[in-house]
Scaffold this active site. Structure first.
Site: not given
Ligand code: S3P
Length: 448
Positions: A29-30, A102, A329, A404
């Site tokens: 996903k990232s 997010g 996560d 999740r």
């Molecule tokens: C992510 C960073 C993490 C993770 C999210 C994906 C990213 O969040 O929990 O699912 O792709 O940069 P945080 O940066 O708030 O820790």
């Protein structure tokens, strides 16, 4: 509760046969979000292979289109992006609706907020509760005007970027790849060097991909666990080829399911093994899990391996806070594994879990209660007391629009005496649209 206006749809998992087979989980996903975003900011064509076609990422694709990218879907997982280029973004005509995402919303705040355009960000009931001040604070220092925001720095919010973005040195207040990435992406449209200092190293996909697209990024160690990442502004990003490896955060679900379901043996293919993402594997190995990594190779600039896992007796361990960024996560599903272990597992330093898609510390604790698992929260630590036997289960878990939480407790249900039910499974499509059919293919008994 419903997701994005859709009706809530409960899902039940009950114990059945052993899990067996060979599967591939969807793209990371990232990396998927970042490939679209850098495609937007590059000149020329970016070709993406293995994109996660989950709701979160599709929202980012739509936002990139609204800012001037041309995006073509050629085949499953295969996408092309024709970029608008740094400085070439257009003002979106509508609100950018990021749904549950997010990452998409925060990274795109850095992108839009560093351009002289007005953009409004919004999302679902979960996203509307999440803190955005952590992104707005550095952006304001870079010259972004926060035109309006919902109470407490939340979406819906509107940004107007400056004529010229100011390069800054920024120390992130939390170990967050999203904050780091938003600042670096904003720094792309500035005339100087932007530096982000993080006290603990977080996933480095933005840095790696920026280099892959032609930016100059330097990384230096900082303190015991941290890094200082510097980016030279106004690079000429060129469209690139991106191969998205399988998401270790999604692989976590079939892995733990196989570990706790007696007689199971599962291979998950081509999982990304970037060390900033593999804290769960380290922890499960310490707990006694039989996980073998084979066929290690390089795929599109990331290391990947096939993970072969067998049902294993697990033992409680102490998980240090310093490991949290590399498995942030994965705590919900680790708590599930810990429920089947003999002895107590203490997971330290989980404060960031309170600001995920739900308050994950509270959601996990409520789920453990519903399953009859003894546990405590002490400050920012979660302690799960396992007996070495399967928990009773039988409860219903409130998912609070958190994919999740839904997947973790469905995994638990596959090996608990009385199964488990989650109140809603619709939001699983945000990160893992094939979760239910893939788990069924392995032999899991999941039903509506
Ligand atoms: C992510 C960073 C993490 C993770 C999210 C994906 C990213 O969040 O929990 O699912 O792709 O940069 P945080 O940066 O708030 O820790």
């Amino acid at each position: 509760m419903s997701h994005g206006g859709a009706e809530a749809s409960p899902v039940t998992a009950v114990p059945g046969s052993a899990l067996r087979g060979r599967v591939r989980v969807p793209g990371d996903k990232s990396i998927s979000h970042r490939s679209l975003i850098l495609g937007l900011l590059a000149i020329g064509e970016t070709r993406i292979e293995g994109l996660l076609e989950g709701d979160d990422v599709l929202r980012t694709a739509r936002a990139c289109e609204a800012l001037g990218a041309a995006i073509i879907h050629d085949a499953p997982g295969r996408w092309r992006v024709r970029g608008a280029g740094i400085g070439g973004l257009v003002e979106p005509r509508d609100v950018l609706d990021f749904g549950n995402a997010g990452t998409g919303s925060r990274l795109m705040m850095g992108v839009a907020g560093s351009h002289p355009i007005v953009a409004t960000f919004d999302g679902d009931a979960s996203l509307r509760k999440r803190p955005m001040r952590r992104i707005l604070d550095p952006l304001v220092r870079m010259g972004t005007n926060v035109v309006s925001e919902a109470e407490g720095g939340r979406v819906p919010l509107t940004l107007r970027g400056p004529r010229e973005t100011i390069p800054i040195v920024y120390e992130t207040p939390a170990a967050s790849a999203q904050i780091k990435s938003a600042v670096l992406l904003a720094g792309l449209n500035s005339p100087g060097r932007t530096t982000v200092v993080e006290q603990a190293a977080t996933r480095d996909h933005t840095e790696r991909m920026l280099r892959h697209f032609g930016a100059t990024v330097t990384v230096e160690p900082h303190g015991g666990y941290g890094r200082a990442i510097s980016l030279e502004g106004h690079p000429e990003l060129r469209g690139a080829e991106v191969v998205v490896p399988a998401d270790p955060s999604s692989a976590a679900f079939p892995l733990v399911a196989a570990l706790i379901t007696p007689g199971s043996e599962v291979i998950v293919e081509g999982v990304m093994t970037n060390p900033l993402r593999t804290g769960l594997i380290t922890t499960l190995l310490e707990m006694g899990a039989e996980i073998e990594q084979t066929n290690a190779r390089d795929e599109g600039g990331e290391t990947v391996a096939d993970l072969k896992v067998r049902a294993s007796p697990l033992f409680g361990v102490d998980v240090p806070a310093a490991r949290a960024p590399s498995m942030i996560d994965e705590y919900p599903v680790l708590a599930v594994a810990a429920s089947f272990a003999r002895g107590s597992t203490r997971m330290r330093g989980l404060h960031e879990l309170r600001v995920k898609e739900s308050d994950r510390l509270a959601s996990v604790a409520a789920g453990l209660d519903a399953a009859g698992v003894i546990h405590e929260i002490e400050g920012d630590d979660l302690i799960v007391h396992g007996t070495g036997r399967a928990p009773l289960g039988g409860g219903t878990v409130a998912t609070h629009l958190d994919h999740r939480i839904a997947m973790a407790f469905l995994v638990m249900g596959l090996a608990s005496a009385e199964g488990m039910r989650v109140d809603d499974g619709t939001m699983i499509t945000t990160s893992f649209p094939s979760f239910v059919p893939m788990m069924r293919e392995l032999g899991a008994a999941l039903s509506d």
